[in-house]
Design a protein around this motif. Structure first.
Motif, PDB file in Angstrom:
ATOM      1  N   GLN A   1       2.159   9.606  -5.784  1.00  0.00           N
ATOM      2  CA  GLN A   1       2.692  10.889  -5.331  1.00  0.00           C
ATOM      3  C   GLN A   1       4.024  11.226  -5.988  1.00  0.00           C
ATOM      4  O   GLN A   1       4.656  12.223  -5.629  1.00  0.00           O
ATOM      5  CB  GLN A   1       2.843  10.882  -3.801  1.00  0.00           C
ATOM      6  CG  GLN A   1       1.522  10.822  -3.051  1.00  0.00           C
ATOM      7  CD  GLN A   1       1.719  10.801  -1.545  1.00  0.00           C
ATOM      8  OE1 GLN A   1       2.817  10.590  -1.036  1.00  0.00           O
ATOM      9  NE2 GLN A   1       0.626  11.038  -0.805  1.00  0.00           N
ATOM     10  N   ARG A   2       4.461  10.391  -6.942  1.00  0.00           N
ATOM     11  CA  ARG A   2       5.710  10.595  -7.678  1.00  0.00           C
ATOM     12  C   ARG A   2       6.920  10.653  -6.747  1.00  0.00           C
ATOM     13  O   ARG A   2       7.867  11.400  -6.976  1.00  0.00           O
ATOM     14  CB  ARG A   2       5.651  11.888  -8.502  1.00  0.00           C
ATOM     15  CG  ARG A   2       4.492  11.959  -9.478  1.00  0.00           C
ATOM     16  CD  ARG A   2       4.604  10.896 -10.530  1.00  0.00           C
ATOM     17  NE  ARG A   2       3.603  11.079 -11.579  1.00  0.00           N
ATOM     18  CZ  ARG A   2       3.003  10.100 -12.215  1.00  0.00           C
ATOM     19  NH1 ARG A   2       3.299   8.864 -11.892  1.00  0.00           N
ATOM     20  NH2 ARG A   2       2.128  10.326 -13.169  1.00  0.00           N
ATOM     21  N   ARG A   3       6.890   9.864  -5.691  1.00  0.00           N
ATOM     22  CA  ARG A   3       8.026   9.803  -4.784  1.00  0.00           C
ATOM     23  C   ARG A   3       8.886   8.599  -5.106  1.00  0.00           C
ATOM     24  O   ARG A   3       8.383   7.515  -5.365  1.00  0.00           O
ATOM     25  CB  ARG A   3       7.551   9.712  -3.325  1.00  0.00           C
ATOM     26  CG  ARG A   3       6.948  11.001  -2.800  1.00  0.00           C
ATOM     27  CD  ARG A   3       6.742  10.973  -1.300  1.00  0.00           C
ATOM     28  NE  ARG A   3       5.603  10.138  -0.904  1.00  0.00           N
ATOM     29  CZ  ARG A   3       5.693   8.975  -0.277  1.00  0.00           C
ATOM     30  NH1 ARG A   3       6.882   8.466   0.016  1.00  0.00           N
ATOM     31  NH2 ARG A   3       4.616   8.287   0.049  1.00  0.00           N
ATOM     32  N   THR A   4      10.192   8.778  -5.060  1.00  0.00           N
ATOM     33  CA  THR A   4      11.122   7.678  -5.325  1.00  0.00           C
ATOM     34  C   THR A   4      11.620   7.031  -4.036  1.00  0.00           C
ATOM     35  O   THR A   4      12.290   6.006  -4.074  1.00  0.00           O
ATOM     36  CB  THR A   4      12.336   8.183  -6.124  1.00  0.00           C
ATOM     37  OG1 THR A   4      12.974   9.241  -5.389  1.00  0.00           O
ATOM     38  CG2 THR A   4      11.890   8.694  -7.494  1.00  0.00           C
TER      39      THR A   4
ATOM     40  N   CYS B   1       0.833  -1.215   0.000  1.00  0.00           N
ATOM     41  CA  CYS B   1       0.000   0.000   0.000  1.00  0.00           C
ATOM     42  C   CYS B   1       0.859   1.253   0.000  1.00  0.00           C
ATOM     43  O   CYS B   1       0.570   2.220  -0.722  1.00  0.00           O
ATOM     44  CB  CYS B   1      -0.932  -0.005   1.212  1.00  0.00           C
ATOM     45  SG  CYS B   1      -2.189  -1.298   1.193  1.00  0.00           S
ATOM     46  N   LEU B   2       1.933   1.265   0.802  1.00  0.00           N
ATOM     47  CA  LEU B   2       2.818   2.422   0.860  1.00  0.00           C
ATOM     48  C   LEU B   2       3.496   2.663  -0.488  1.00  0.00           C
ATOM     49  O   LEU B   2       3.644   3.813  -0.924  1.00  0.00           O
ATOM     50  CB  LEU B   2       3.882   2.221   1.945  1.00  0.00           C
ATOM     51  CG  LEU B   2       3.394   2.225   3.397  1.00  0.00           C
ATOM     52  CD1 LEU B   2       4.546   1.888   4.336  1.00  0.00           C
ATOM     53  CD2 LEU B   2       2.787   3.571   3.764  1.00  0.00           C
ATOM     54  N   ALA B   3       3.903   1.574  -1.150  1.00  0.00           N
ATOM     55  CA  ALA B   3       4.538   1.704  -2.458  1.00  0.00           C
ATOM     56  C   ALA B   3       3.561   2.247  -3.486  1.00  0.00           C
ATOM     57  O   ALA B   3       3.928   3.056  -4.355  1.00  0.00           O
ATOM     58  CB  ALA B   3       5.092   0.353  -2.910  1.00  0.00           C
ATOM     59  N   THR B   4       2.300   1.830  -3.397  1.00  0.00           N
ATOM     60  CA  THR B   4       1.279   2.330  -4.325  1.00  0.00           C
ATOM     61  C   THR B   4       1.043   3.817  -4.128  1.00  0.00           C
ATOM     62  O   THR B   4       0.971   4.592  -5.091  1.00  0.00           O
ATOM     63  CB  THR B   4      -0.041   1.563  -4.126  1.00  0.00           C
ATOM     64  OG1 THR B   4       0.198   0.159  -4.307  1.00  0.00           O
ATOM     65  CG2 THR B   4      -1.090   2.027  -5.126  1.00  0.00           C
ATOM     66  N   VAL B   5       0.944   4.244  -2.871  1.00  0.00           N
ATOM     67  CA  VAL B   5       0.756   5.667  -2.576  1.00  0.00           C
ATOM     68  C   VAL B   5       1.965   6.472  -3.045  1.00  0.00           C
ATOM     69  O   VAL B   5       1.824   7.560  -3.630  1.00  0.00           O
ATOM     70  CB  VAL B   5       0.523   5.870  -1.066  1.00  0.00           C
ATOM     71  CG1 VAL B   5       0.524   7.357  -0.715  1.00  0.00           C
ATOM     72  CG2 VAL B   5      -0.785   5.223  -0.640  1.00  0.00           C
ATOM     73  N   ALA B   6       3.173   5.950  -2.794  1.00  0.00           N
ATOM     74  CA  ALA B   6       4.387   6.649  -3.219  1.00  0.00           C
ATOM     75  C   ALA B   6       4.431   6.809  -4.730  1.00  0.00           C
ATOM     76  O   ALA B   6       4.881   7.839  -5.245  1.00  0.00           O
ATOM     77  CB  ALA B   6       5.614   5.895  -2.720  1.00  0.00           C
TER      78      ALA B   6
END
Length: 452
Positions: free
Chosen positions: A338-341, A330-335
């Motif tokens: 949000q265009r976070r690497t 879930c955290l990876a999906t949100v990241a």
């Protein structure tokens, strides 16, 4: 010359056997105990009636993998010896066979050795050797305290109902079964007749929740005792488990509140909420039920399937893809959106290797479940939802069923046994392959693909 060649061949075979990877060896150990358990169930004094070989090995597999699916009625088929065999298999499977072996060796003051420590580190998913024996000691303490305390509390309900001797035994059996997330019961109707008993609704969930968070989390909580000092793994497990517990409780209550086959049969909101609490937390690998699963709405069954597939914590008595895997996914999906690497949680970063491992675990789990549903649907006649529910229950080592287990044919039983086995030992073997690193010798120019 012939003897010399024979000795060399035997030596080579022995050396190859000793060099089998620890996860594969542990999987073989689980398979061996399933075979031994099936043979024990065929002992003349273990059963009140005749038990087929298929019934014996299915029950043994379900016990060792702490699943709880059963093709026999434990309340009418097993005598005291049969129940004792079932209890031992549950305890072995829940503790982990290598953990149990180390506990026995420690009691006999026999050194474990480097090979045993390597095998144990694979089973407990630990990379640090010096923490292993301390963790094993903690496991023994937690198991002993939780199961004895649970048995003592359950005795307040079972002893008045069954008498002193039988009541104490049944209390111990259910305490061990609950803590190890097995879901086996000595009652023909399970815990359904005890749905309104406050002791059952408090003690049984408390046991399987503690057993499901994982020994590493329990050790961390006992040692540090403060949220700020907990490890990232402990924080993710406790937070994720709390959210899933309240989600399961609330969703089950909302979906089944007026269903006369489940919550609707109970008078008053407090009683319905209590029963909903039990059924909301049990899908995450516990396997006990106080209402009939076949009476649930289809929407509730799908919600329960999702909880069964998620499961509980790593290095615990539970199955599923695990809470930490689900949270990181879930955290990876949100990241991504949000265009976070960089992936962060609780002030700590989560490396790319962990994200790739989550992807692999999730992908393989989905493939196993889909293949299982296909094979079971191809070998069994039944409603698709019942088939899917059974496969999810087997993979998550949960043990809940919509009444489909008793209808399984021999090919269907083989499919369910295989899925239960994969659900219990599969992550061990998969973890070994995921831990194997290879350094690329050639670098290729980056290409572009279109996704989504």
């Amino acid at each position: 010359m012939t003897l010399g060649l024979g000795s060399i061949s035997a030596h080579r075979l022995l050396r190859r056997l000793l060099h089998i990877s620890p996860p594969l060896s542990l999987a073989g150990l689980y398979a061996g105990f399933i075979l031994l358990g099936g043979l024990c169930f065929k002992l003349p004094g273990a059963m009140l009636g005749e038990l087929s070989w298929s019934d014996a090995f299915f029950t043994a597999a379900s016990a060792v993998t702490v699943t709880g699916l059963s093709v026999v009625d434990a309340g009418t088929q097993f005598n005291l010896l049969g129940e004792a065999v079932l209890l031992v298999l549950i305890q072995l499977g829940g503790l982990g066979l290598m953990t149990f072996a180390v506990l026995v060796l420690a009691a006999l003051k026999v050194p474990v050795g480097l090979t045993g420590q390597i095998y144990l580190s694979e089973e407990l998913n630990q990379s640090s050797m010096h923490r292993l024996m301390r963790l094993v000691k903690r496991i023994f303490q937690v198991v002993l305290v939780c199961e004895l305390a649970g048995a003592a509390l359950l005795a307040t309900s079972f002893v008045p109902m069954l008498g002193l001797g039988r009541g104490l035994w049944v209390s111990l059996f259910h305490a061990v079964s609950a803590f190890n997330n097995a879901g086996f019961s000595t009652f023909s109707d399970g815990l359904v007749p005890l749905a309104a008993d406050p002791i059952i609704n408090i003690v049984i969930p408390a046991l399987f929740i503690v057993g499901g968070v994982g020994y590493v989390v329990i050790d961390d909580v006992i040692r540090n005792r403060r949220w700020g000092r907990f490890s990232l793994h402990t924080k993710i497990m406790l937070s994720g488990s709390t959210i899933l517990i309240f989600w399961g409780w609330g969703a089950f209550a909302a979906l089944e509140w007026h269903n006369p086959g489940t919550l609707g049969q109970f008078d008053g909101a407090p009683l319905r909420l209590m029963v909903a609490w039990f059924q909301g937390v049990t899908p995450r690998t516990a396997g006990f039920n106080t209402v009939e699963m076949a009476e649930m709405h289809d929407s509730t069954a799908l919600m329960v399937i999702s909880l069964m597939l998620i499961g509980a914590g790593p290095t615990s008595t539970a199955g599923g893809i695990k809470v930490t895997t689900f949270v990181v996914m879930c955290l990876a999906t949100v990241a991504f959106f949000q265009r976070r690497t960089q992936l962060n949680a609780f002030g700590r970063s989560i490396g790319l290797h962990e994200v790739l491992k989550v992807m692999a675990l999730t992908a393989i789990s989905v493939i196993v479940v889909f293949v299982g549903v296909f094979l079971l649907a191809a070998t069994q006649e039944g409603h698709f939802l019942d088939v899917s529910f059974e496969v999810a229950s087997a993979f998550g080592t949960v043990g809940l069923s919509r009444g489909f287990t008793g209808e399984l044919t021999d090919p269907g039983r083989a499919v369910i046994v295989a899925i239960m086995f994969i659900g219990r030992v599969g992550p061990l073997t998969l973890g070994y392959f995921l831990a194997t690193r290879s350094v690329p010798r050639v670098r290729y120019p980056e290409g572009r693909i279109h996704l989504g």
